[in-house]
Design a protein around this motif. Structure first.
Motif, PDB file in Angstrom:
ATOM      1  N   THR A  33       6.459  -8.995  -4.703  1.00  0.00           N
ATOM      2  CA  THR A  33       5.668  -7.862  -5.183  1.00  0.00           C
ATOM      3  C   THR A  33       5.865  -6.641  -4.291  1.00  0.00           C
ATOM      4  O   THR A  33       5.762  -5.508  -4.763  1.00  0.00           O
ATOM      5  N   GLU A  34       6.159  -6.865  -3.019  1.00  0.00           N
ATOM      6  CA  GLU A  34       6.429  -5.749  -2.107  1.00  0.00           C
ATOM      7  C   GLU A  34       7.678  -4.987  -2.552  1.00  0.00           C
ATOM      8  O   GLU A  34       7.699  -3.756  -2.550  1.00  0.00           O
TER       9      GLU A  34
ATOM     10  N   THR B  85       6.866  -2.978  -5.594  1.00  0.00           N
ATOM     11  CA  THR B  85       6.077  -1.798  -5.219  1.00  0.00           C
ATOM     12  C   THR B  85       6.988  -0.662  -4.769  1.00  0.00           C
ATOM     13  O   THR B  85       6.774   0.497  -5.129  1.00  0.00           O
TER      14      THR B  85
ATOM     15  N   LYS C 239       7.593   3.010  -6.574  1.00  0.00           N
ATOM     16  CA  LYS C 239       7.553   4.258  -5.798  1.00  0.00           C
ATOM     17  C   LYS C 239       8.827   5.076  -6.016  1.00  0.00           C
ATOM     18  O   LYS C 239       8.776   6.286  -6.194  1.00  0.00           O
TER      19      LYS C 239
ATOM     20  N   LYS D 160       8.915   6.129 -10.098  1.00  0.00           N
ATOM     21  CA  LYS D 160       7.738   6.606 -10.823  1.00  0.00           C
ATOM     22  C   LYS D 160       7.944   7.997 -11.418  1.00  0.00           C
ATOM     23  O   LYS D 160       7.542   8.246 -12.550  1.00  0.00           O
TER      24      LYS D 160
ATOM     25  N   TYR E 293       7.756  -5.203 -14.894  1.00  0.00           N
ATOM     26  CA  TYR E 293       7.539  -6.322 -13.979  1.00  0.00           C
ATOM     27  C   TYR E 293       7.596  -7.653 -14.722  1.00  0.00           C
ATOM     28  O   TYR E 293       8.249  -8.600 -14.264  1.00  0.00           O
TER      29      TYR E 293
END
Length: 178
Positions: free
Chosen positions: A17-18, A21, A25, A28, A57
């Protein structure tokens, strides 16, 4: 795509999940601009952007080639935005950073940019979308066809018609009616 992005995608596909993320970023703004082009509402674009990353995801294990991630993500963004339009029937206004779209028909300066944005507002969603995917995001015809799930000939036709319509709108705006 660089090796770092590919490594992040591989890690996210493995459940990190890191890593995902960091992908969010990094992408986006890319996703937001695609969605804003279609929805023409900042608030709706923010909401739909979140939905796009949730779908991405969940679908990440289905991604066959990490190199195609940007066009794959653009496809999810475009389809999600079009679904939103169909379900919400929102009124449309456009707010684009269109500097990269400036063509030989448009003179430099703020007025030209405003004229272009106003002209883009007058295009249909289909014509505006192919124009922005090509001119702003730099996708080639095959990628646009894949993103929108339409034949490449339709992409060419829509781009041609959009350019002709934009040219006429911009000439009319400047008073260059022939």
């Amino acid at each position: 795509m660089n090796e770092r992005d590919i490594a992040l995608i591989r890690a996210a596909r493995s459940g990190s999940t890191e890593a995902f993320t960091v992908i969010v970023k990094n992408y986006k703004n890319f996703v937001y601009r695609i969605i804003l082009t279609t929805l023409q509402s900042r608030q709706d674009a923010e909401d739909v952007s979140q939905e796009v990353f949730i779908k991405a995801y969940r679908s990440l294990p289905k991604l066959r080639d990490e190199q195609t991630f940007p066009s794959w993500l653009a496809q999810i963004a475009t389809r999600t935005a079009l679904d939103w339009v169909q379900s919400k029937h929102k009124n449309q206004t456009v707010e684009l950073d269109s500097e990269r779209f400036v063509t030989q028909d448009v003179q430099s300066g703020m007025n030209a940019r405003l004229d272009l944005e106003q002209a883009l507002r007058q295009l249909s969603v289909e014509h505006r979308l192919v124009t922005v995917l090509r001119a702003v995001h730099g996708f080639d015809y095959e990628e646009i066809a894949r993103i929108l799930d339409i034949p490449i000939g339709t992409v060419r036709s829509r781009l041609h018609n959009a350019r002709m319509h934009l040219r006429q709108l911009l000439q009319d705006e400047r008073g260059d009616k022939s």
